[in-house]
Design a protein around this motif. Structure first.
Motif, short mmCIF file in Angstrom:
data_model
loop_
_atom_site.label_atom_id
_atom_site.label_comp_id
_atom_site.label_asym_id
_atom_site.label_seq_id
_atom_site.Cartn_x
_atom_site.Cartn_y
_atom_site.Cartn_z
N ASP A 1 0.82 -1.21 0.00
CA ASP A 1 0.00 0.00 0.00
C ASP A 1 0.86 1.27 0.00
OD1 ASP A 1 0.86 0.52 2.60
OD2 ASP A 1 -0.95 -0.32 3.53
N THR A 2 0.22 2.41 0.06
CA THR A 2 0.93 3.68 -0.02
C THR A 2 1.74 3.99 1.23
OG1 THR A 2 -1.07 4.81 0.77
CG2 THR A 2 -0.75 4.67 -1.62
N ASN A 3 1.50 3.27 2.31
CA ASN A 3 2.27 3.46 3.55
C ASN A 3 3.44 2.49 3.65
OD1 ASN A 3 0.58 5.55 4.63
ND2 ASN A 3 -0.93 3.95 5.14
N ASN A 4 3.76 1.83 2.53
CA ASN A 4 4.88 0.89 2.47
C ASN A 4 4.65 -0.32 3.38
OD1 ASN A 4 7.28 0.05 1.33
ND2 ASN A 4 8.56 1.03 2.87
N VAL A 5 3.39 -0.72 3.48
CA VAL A 5 3.03 -1.92 4.23
C VAL A 5 2.48 -2.94 3.25
CG1 VAL A 5 1.57 -2.92 6.02
CG2 VAL A 5 2.52 -0.62 6.31
N VAL B 1 3.48 -7.12 6.03
CA VAL B 1 4.94 -7.02 5.99
C VAL B 1 5.30 -5.55 6.05
CG1 VAL B 1 7.04 -7.59 4.72
CG2 VAL B 1 5.03 -9.07 4.52
N THR B 2 6.04 -5.15 7.09
CA THR B 2 6.40 -3.75 7.27
C THR B 2 7.91 -3.60 7.43
OG1 THR B 2 4.31 -3.46 8.48
CG2 THR B 2 5.91 -1.68 8.59
N PRO B 3 8.58 -2.84 6.55
CA PRO B 3 8.07 -2.32 5.27
C PRO B 3 7.95 -3.42 4.23
CG PRO B 3 10.39 -1.82 5.48
CD PRO B 3 9.98 -2.45 6.79
#
Length: 324
Positions: free
Chosen positions: A79-83, A99-101
């Motif tokens: 997604d746009t939040n790098n998740v 998965v983060t990031p």
């Protein structure tokens, strides 16, 4: 050597000991019978703990090695939040993951992966139901030498058919990639080697637990795992062969302490294509002075893929049994 099933072995060994005393002029109270050294609880509970935590290790290792191709194992997006968000991921269609990031952000580490099995029971690829979450933090790309994967179980339950219910699993598993030069699936000589430590929490030395009723199985271990075949063919798990050696300890459901040893010279060997453990010797040593070490030799009679093994108490005669 007599061939009998394992369950029959334990029944056979629980036969009473005939006590014979000399005749006295005056009758005296008979001495208390000496209990036969037949207890199998430590060996049984160690086997259960081995199996449960080994499955967690296998899942983490598989996902870690295939991180670049994670999209192929299920639905995955960033997604746009790098998740990153995914389903399936090789663990079962009902598993969701974050998965983060994102995996695609190759410059940022560590990465935290959370597998969520839900609260009602998620059927996995192995036919078992699970609930709760598994959190894994990868310090670096898992292929790299020295990379560490720290696993934490949170409200994590596995359904056990033979015990008739979900059992809570608590603890931590820390995997360290010891493969010289890192894991390279293009090189057959590049044998993956991983150290595996199971404890109560990261950085701690207590026991992980499986909450059976009324008492829990408590267990910890420090093992080395090597994949001696199959790492160059990720799409074919049936050619995998792994070995395992190291030490462990625990407290069984009767509250008895025990130690576990698998020597490097007689390490356990298991092929994915074989239903049974093919080779290796494991010793479970109850710390009670009344009980002798229990030794299982999976390599009997010749270390091939068959259901035969031997069980031995102390220096007694090995008893052949058929693995189920």
């Amino acid at each position: 050597m007599k061939k009998i099933y394992l369950y029959s072995v334990f029944l056979f060994m629980t036969a009473g000991v005939l006590m014979v005393s000399c005749k006295k002029d005056k009758p005296e109270p008979a001495p208390a019978p000496v209990p036969a050294d037949t207890d199998s609880q430590s060996a049984t509970d160690n086997s259960m703990a081995e199996a449960e935590f080994s499955q967690v290790v296998a899942d983490v290792n598989n996902i870690g090695i295939n991180e670049e191709g994670i999209q192929k194992q299920g639905s995955y997006s960033c997604d746009t939040n790098n998740v990153g968000h995914g389903t399936g991921l090789g663990l079962g269609g009902c598993v969701t993951a974050t998965v983060t990031p994102c995996w695609s952000d190759t410059a940022t580490w560590p990465k935290t992966v959370i597998w969520d099995f839900g609260t009602v029971g998620c059927l996995g690829w192995d036919g078992r139901f699970r609930k709760g979450t598994i959190t894994v933090q990868f310090s670096a790309p898992w292929r790299n030498e020295g990379a560490v994967a720290t696993v934490t179980l949170q409200n994590y339950y596995v359904y056990h058919f033979y015990l008739g219910g979900y059992l809570l699993h608590t603890g931590s598993v820390i995997l360290t990639n010891l493969t010289p030069g890192g894991i390279d699936t293009s090189l057959s000589a590049n044998i993956p080697k991983i150290n595996i430590r199971v404890n109560d929490a990261p950085g701690m030395s207590g026991y992980a637990t499986i909450q059976t009723t009324p008492n829990a199985i408590q267990w910890k271990s420090d093992r080395t795992y090597e994949q001696i075949a199959g790492h160059t063919t990720a799409s074919d798990v049936m050619d995998d062969i792994v070995t395992l050696y190291g030490s462990g300890s625990g407290i069984n459901r009767k509250g008895q302490n025990f130690d576990v040893t698998v020597l490097q010279t007689t390490k356990i060997r298991k092929a994915a294509s074989c239903q049974w453990v093919e080779d290796g010797i494991i010793t479970v040593d109850p710390t009670s002075p009344d009980l002798q070490p229990r030794t299982i030799n999976f390599g009997y009679p010749n270390g091939n893929c068959d259901s035969l093994a031997t069980f031995q108490i102390g220096s007694g005669n090995p008893i052949e049994f058929i693995m189920q």
